[in-house]
Design an enzyme around this catalytic site. Structure first.
Site, mmCIF file in Angstrom:
data_model
loop_
_atom_site.group_PDB
_atom_site.id
_atom_site.type_symbol
_atom_site.label_atom_id
_atom_site.label_comp_id
_atom_site.label_asym_id
_atom_site.label_seq_id
_atom_site.Cartn_x
_atom_site.Cartn_y
_atom_site.Cartn_z
ATOM 1 N N HIS A 123 0.711 -1.211 0.030
ATOM 2 C CA HIS A 123 0.101 -0.150 -0.089
ATOM 3 C C HIS A 123 0.714 1.242 0.041
ATOM 4 C CE1 HIS A 123 -3.072 -2.804 1.810
ATOM 5 N NE2 HIS A 123 -3.523 -2.617 0.338
ATOM 6 N N GLY A 124 0.853 2.092 -0.957
ATOM 7 C CA GLY A 124 1.661 3.253 -1.273
ATOM 8 C C GLY A 124 1.877 4.015 0.002
ATOM 9 N N ASP A 125 0.521 4.284 0.831
ATOM 10 C CA ASP A 125 0.868 5.118 1.928
ATOM 11 C C ASP A 125 1.289 4.365 3.114
ATOM 12 O OD1 ASP A 125 -1.515 3.582 2.285
ATOM 13 O OD2 ASP A 125 -2.743 5.053 2.964
ATOM 14 N N GLU A 126 2.007 3.216 2.972
ATOM 15 C CA GLU A 126 2.351 2.319 4.162
ATOM 16 C C GLU A 126 3.950 2.195 3.753
ATOM 17 O OE1 GLU A 126 -0.263 -0.947 4.650
ATOM 18 O OE2 GLU A 126 -1.924 0.170 4.660
ATOM 19 N N ASN A 184 -3.709 -5.277 -3.129
ATOM 20 C CA ASN A 184 -3.840 -6.477 -2.046
ATOM 21 C C ASN A 184 -5.082 -7.098 -2.294
ATOM 22 O OD1 ASN A 184 -2.830 -8.493 -0.279
ATOM 23 N ND2 ASN A 184 -3.679 -7.521 1.706
ATOM 24 N N ARG A 185 -5.714 -6.493 -3.298
ATOM 25 C CA ARG A 185 -7.344 -7.098 -3.677
ATOM 26 C C ARG A 185 -7.306 -7.451 -5.057
ATOM 27 N NH1 ARG A 185 -6.808 -5.705 0.788
ATOM 28 N NH2 ARG A 185 -8.267 -4.583 2.237
ATOM 29 N N HIS A 224 3.216 -4.338 5.932
ATOM 30 C CA HIS A 224 2.229 -3.119 5.719
ATOM 31 C C HIS A 224 2.196 -2.248 7.057
ATOM 32 C CE1 HIS A 224 -0.830 -4.950 2.856
ATOM 33 N NE2 HIS A 224 0.348 -5.994 2.972
ATOM 34 N N TYR A 284 -10.887 -9.244 9.428
ATOM 35 C CA TYR A 284 -12.003 -8.675 8.647
ATOM 36 C C TYR A 284 -11.633 -9.603 7.147
ATOM 37 C CZ TYR A 284 -8.809 -5.139 7.375
ATOM 38 O OH TYR A 284 -7.590 -4.410 6.839
ATOM 39 N N GLU A 306 1.815 -6.650 9.770
ATOM 40 C CA GLU A 306 1.513 -5.129 10.214
ATOM 41 C C GLU A 306 2.681 -4.764 11.313
ATOM 42 O OE1 GLU A 306 -0.907 -3.593 8.557
ATOM 43 O OE2 GLU A 306 -2.253 -5.240 7.958
HETATM 44 ZN ZN LIG Z 1 -1.483 -2.190 3.959
#
Ligand SMILES: [Zn+2]
Length: 490
Positions: A123-126, A184-185, A224, A284, A306
């Protein structure tokens, strides 16, 4: 009509898929619903926010830009050329190379050793992952001669590090890639055909899928931010609902996730996640996730890590985060060496390695052996007994019982060829060879083997027929002779 239902269903599933894995909190279903609205709000805000806003500039301060990252990778390659090679698995939407550092005493060479990969910045913002992974590579380079664990990783495995799979998202400081797709989807899903169209797949996703078709990875993890937990498959559920959904290797995945959380400074102390680990679908459910695809299609045990509560912390927090995650990153990479059963499969007649299959009784999962060396690497929980079976079409399967201790175990299998008709039938059905000469030779062998018994029966019958005919003719000659004799005058 079927198509319309499929599209509607996909749309329904795509809604929760917009929620973060590695970002927003998990927990209860109501929190999860709230997250959905939060994400919608965040998206609206991002649209209004200028890419060069003071907030974004301040946030990026001190972090490596994509150019800095490329330079760091290439500098590493020069500094540690004796134990590494640099390569790219493709390009992002905006044409940024997806650089990989491979670390091994024989980088780029195929060996009968397990391979592990780390992927950062999904994810670009991580961005914490990309900073940690560059530190990891350099730490290995500086310590592989003096630290036994690191030396073992370098000498006995191949570690591949992709610091950023989403450089465009990083540059834009947003979750998705340049087309705003959550990587990731974006993988084909086992339950719902969300991403089966190869033409709509993002280049970053396609690059990872191609990579896994070329290298047989035993273990893997993606990095992440936004929580502190080691997440393991399944990420999705067959009914689309949120609940614990275990994959066939649930025990092994719990062990691997615990390896990470227990080696971490404080992940295992989490009050939100017992032991600092969680089943993805229990947290989730998400669909099209990278880790489920890795396990199903690539034989690769992948975790989603994470590594920081704050998705984008101030740069001066990175050294602390590195210290907190360092042993976890090393121990997880070494888990492909330190746990499970490993070995090679050979043919007893020719002595050649066989690209066979390893299964464990009671676990519905198959691990493939390598084509060049016949080596297999099957991760398992230590301290248990297992019945390990090696199979290969055309050969008799072999099973052995092992008591796995606290360290990895080596078990080689030498398989005897099948000599019955069955062997030829089986080999034919699994043979994809297109060469006409080998096919015809193979066909002749099979034909001969299949019909040998028939030929023997025919030959016996023929002999029997000839003998019987001969006997009959002798008998009739005798009778005629006797008749003629009786006609003669006494
Ligand atoms: Zn992520």
């Amino acid at each position: 009509m079927k198509l319309l239902v499929g599209v509607l269903f996909s749309f329904f599933l795509a809604l929760p898929s917009a929620v973060a894995r590695g970002g927003e909190r998990g927990g209860t279903l109501s929190e999860y619903e709230n997250d959905r609205s939060n994400v919608a709000t965040t998206k609206a805000r991002v649209l209004l926010e200028d890419e060069k806003s003071p907030n974004k500039i301040a946030r990026a301060r001190g972090y490596m830009t994509n150019s800095d990252l490329e330079k760091a990778v290439k500098d590493f390659g020069r500094r540690c050329s004796n134990i590494s090679r640099i390569y790219s698995i493709g390009e992002s939407v905006n044409g940024v190379p997806l650089w990989v550092i491979e670390i091994s005493d024989k980088p780029g060479e195929e060996e009968g050793e397990p391979a592990f990969k780390y992927i950062g910045n999904v994810h670009g913002d991580e961005p914490v992952g990309r900073e940690l992974l560059i530190r990891l590579a350099n730490w290995i380079c500086d310590n592989h001669l003096k630290d036994p664990l690191v030396r073992s990783i370098v000498e006995n495995s191949h570690l591949h590090i992709l610091p950023s799979i989403n450089p465009d998202g990083f540059a834009l400081q947003r979750r998705g890639n340049a087309k705003n797709i959550d990587l990731n989807r974006d993988f084909p899903d086992q339950f719902f055909p969300l991403n089966d169209d190869i033409h709509t797949r993002q280049p970053e996703t396609a690059a990872v899928m191609k990579w896994l078709s070329e290298i047989r990875f035993t273990g893997s993890a993606t990095l992440h931010g936004g929580a502190l937990v080691a997440n393991y498959p399944w990420d999705g559920t067959s009914d689309g609902r949120k609940h614990y959904y275990s994959c066939p290797d649930d025990d092994t995945f719990r062990f691997l996730a615990s390896t990470y959380s227990q080696s971490h400074r404080n992940m295992s102390l989490s009050t939100e996640f017992p032991g600092g680990i969680t089943n993805g679908a229990f947290w989730y459910p998400i669909y099209g996730a990278m880790q489920d695809w890795n396990y199903i299609h690539a034989g690769c045990f992948e975790l989603t890590l994470e590594v920081s509560d704050d998705k984008w912390p101030m740069i001066d927090e990175i050294p602390t985060l590195w210290e907190h995650n360092k042993m976890s990153l090393l121990n997880l990479a070494a888990s492909v060496l330190k746990t499970g059963v490993h070995g090679r499969i050979f043919a007893s007649d020719s002595g050649t390695p066989l690209p066979g299959f390893i299964t464990i009784k009671g676990i519905n999962y198959t691990v493939n052996a390598g084509r060049a060396f016949g080596d297999y690497h099957r991760l398992l929980v230590p301290g248990e007994r297992y019945e390990v079976m090696a199979t290969m079409p055309g050969y008799k399967s072999k099973m052995t019982t092992i008591s796995l201790g606290e360290t990895a175990m080596t078990v080689d299998f030498i398989l005897d060829p099948e000599t019955t008709t069955k062997r030829y039938l089986w080999r034919t059905s699994g043979c994809n060879c297109g060469g006409s000469s080998s096919s015809s030779k193979f066909g002749f062998e099979m034909f001969w083997t299949l019909h040998f018994e028939v030929y023997v029966v025919i030959i016996i019958l023929l002999f029997w027929f000839l003998i019987r005919r001969r006997l009959k003719s002798n008998l009739s000659n005798d009778k005629q002779h006797a008749a003629r004799s009786s006609l003669l005058p006494a």
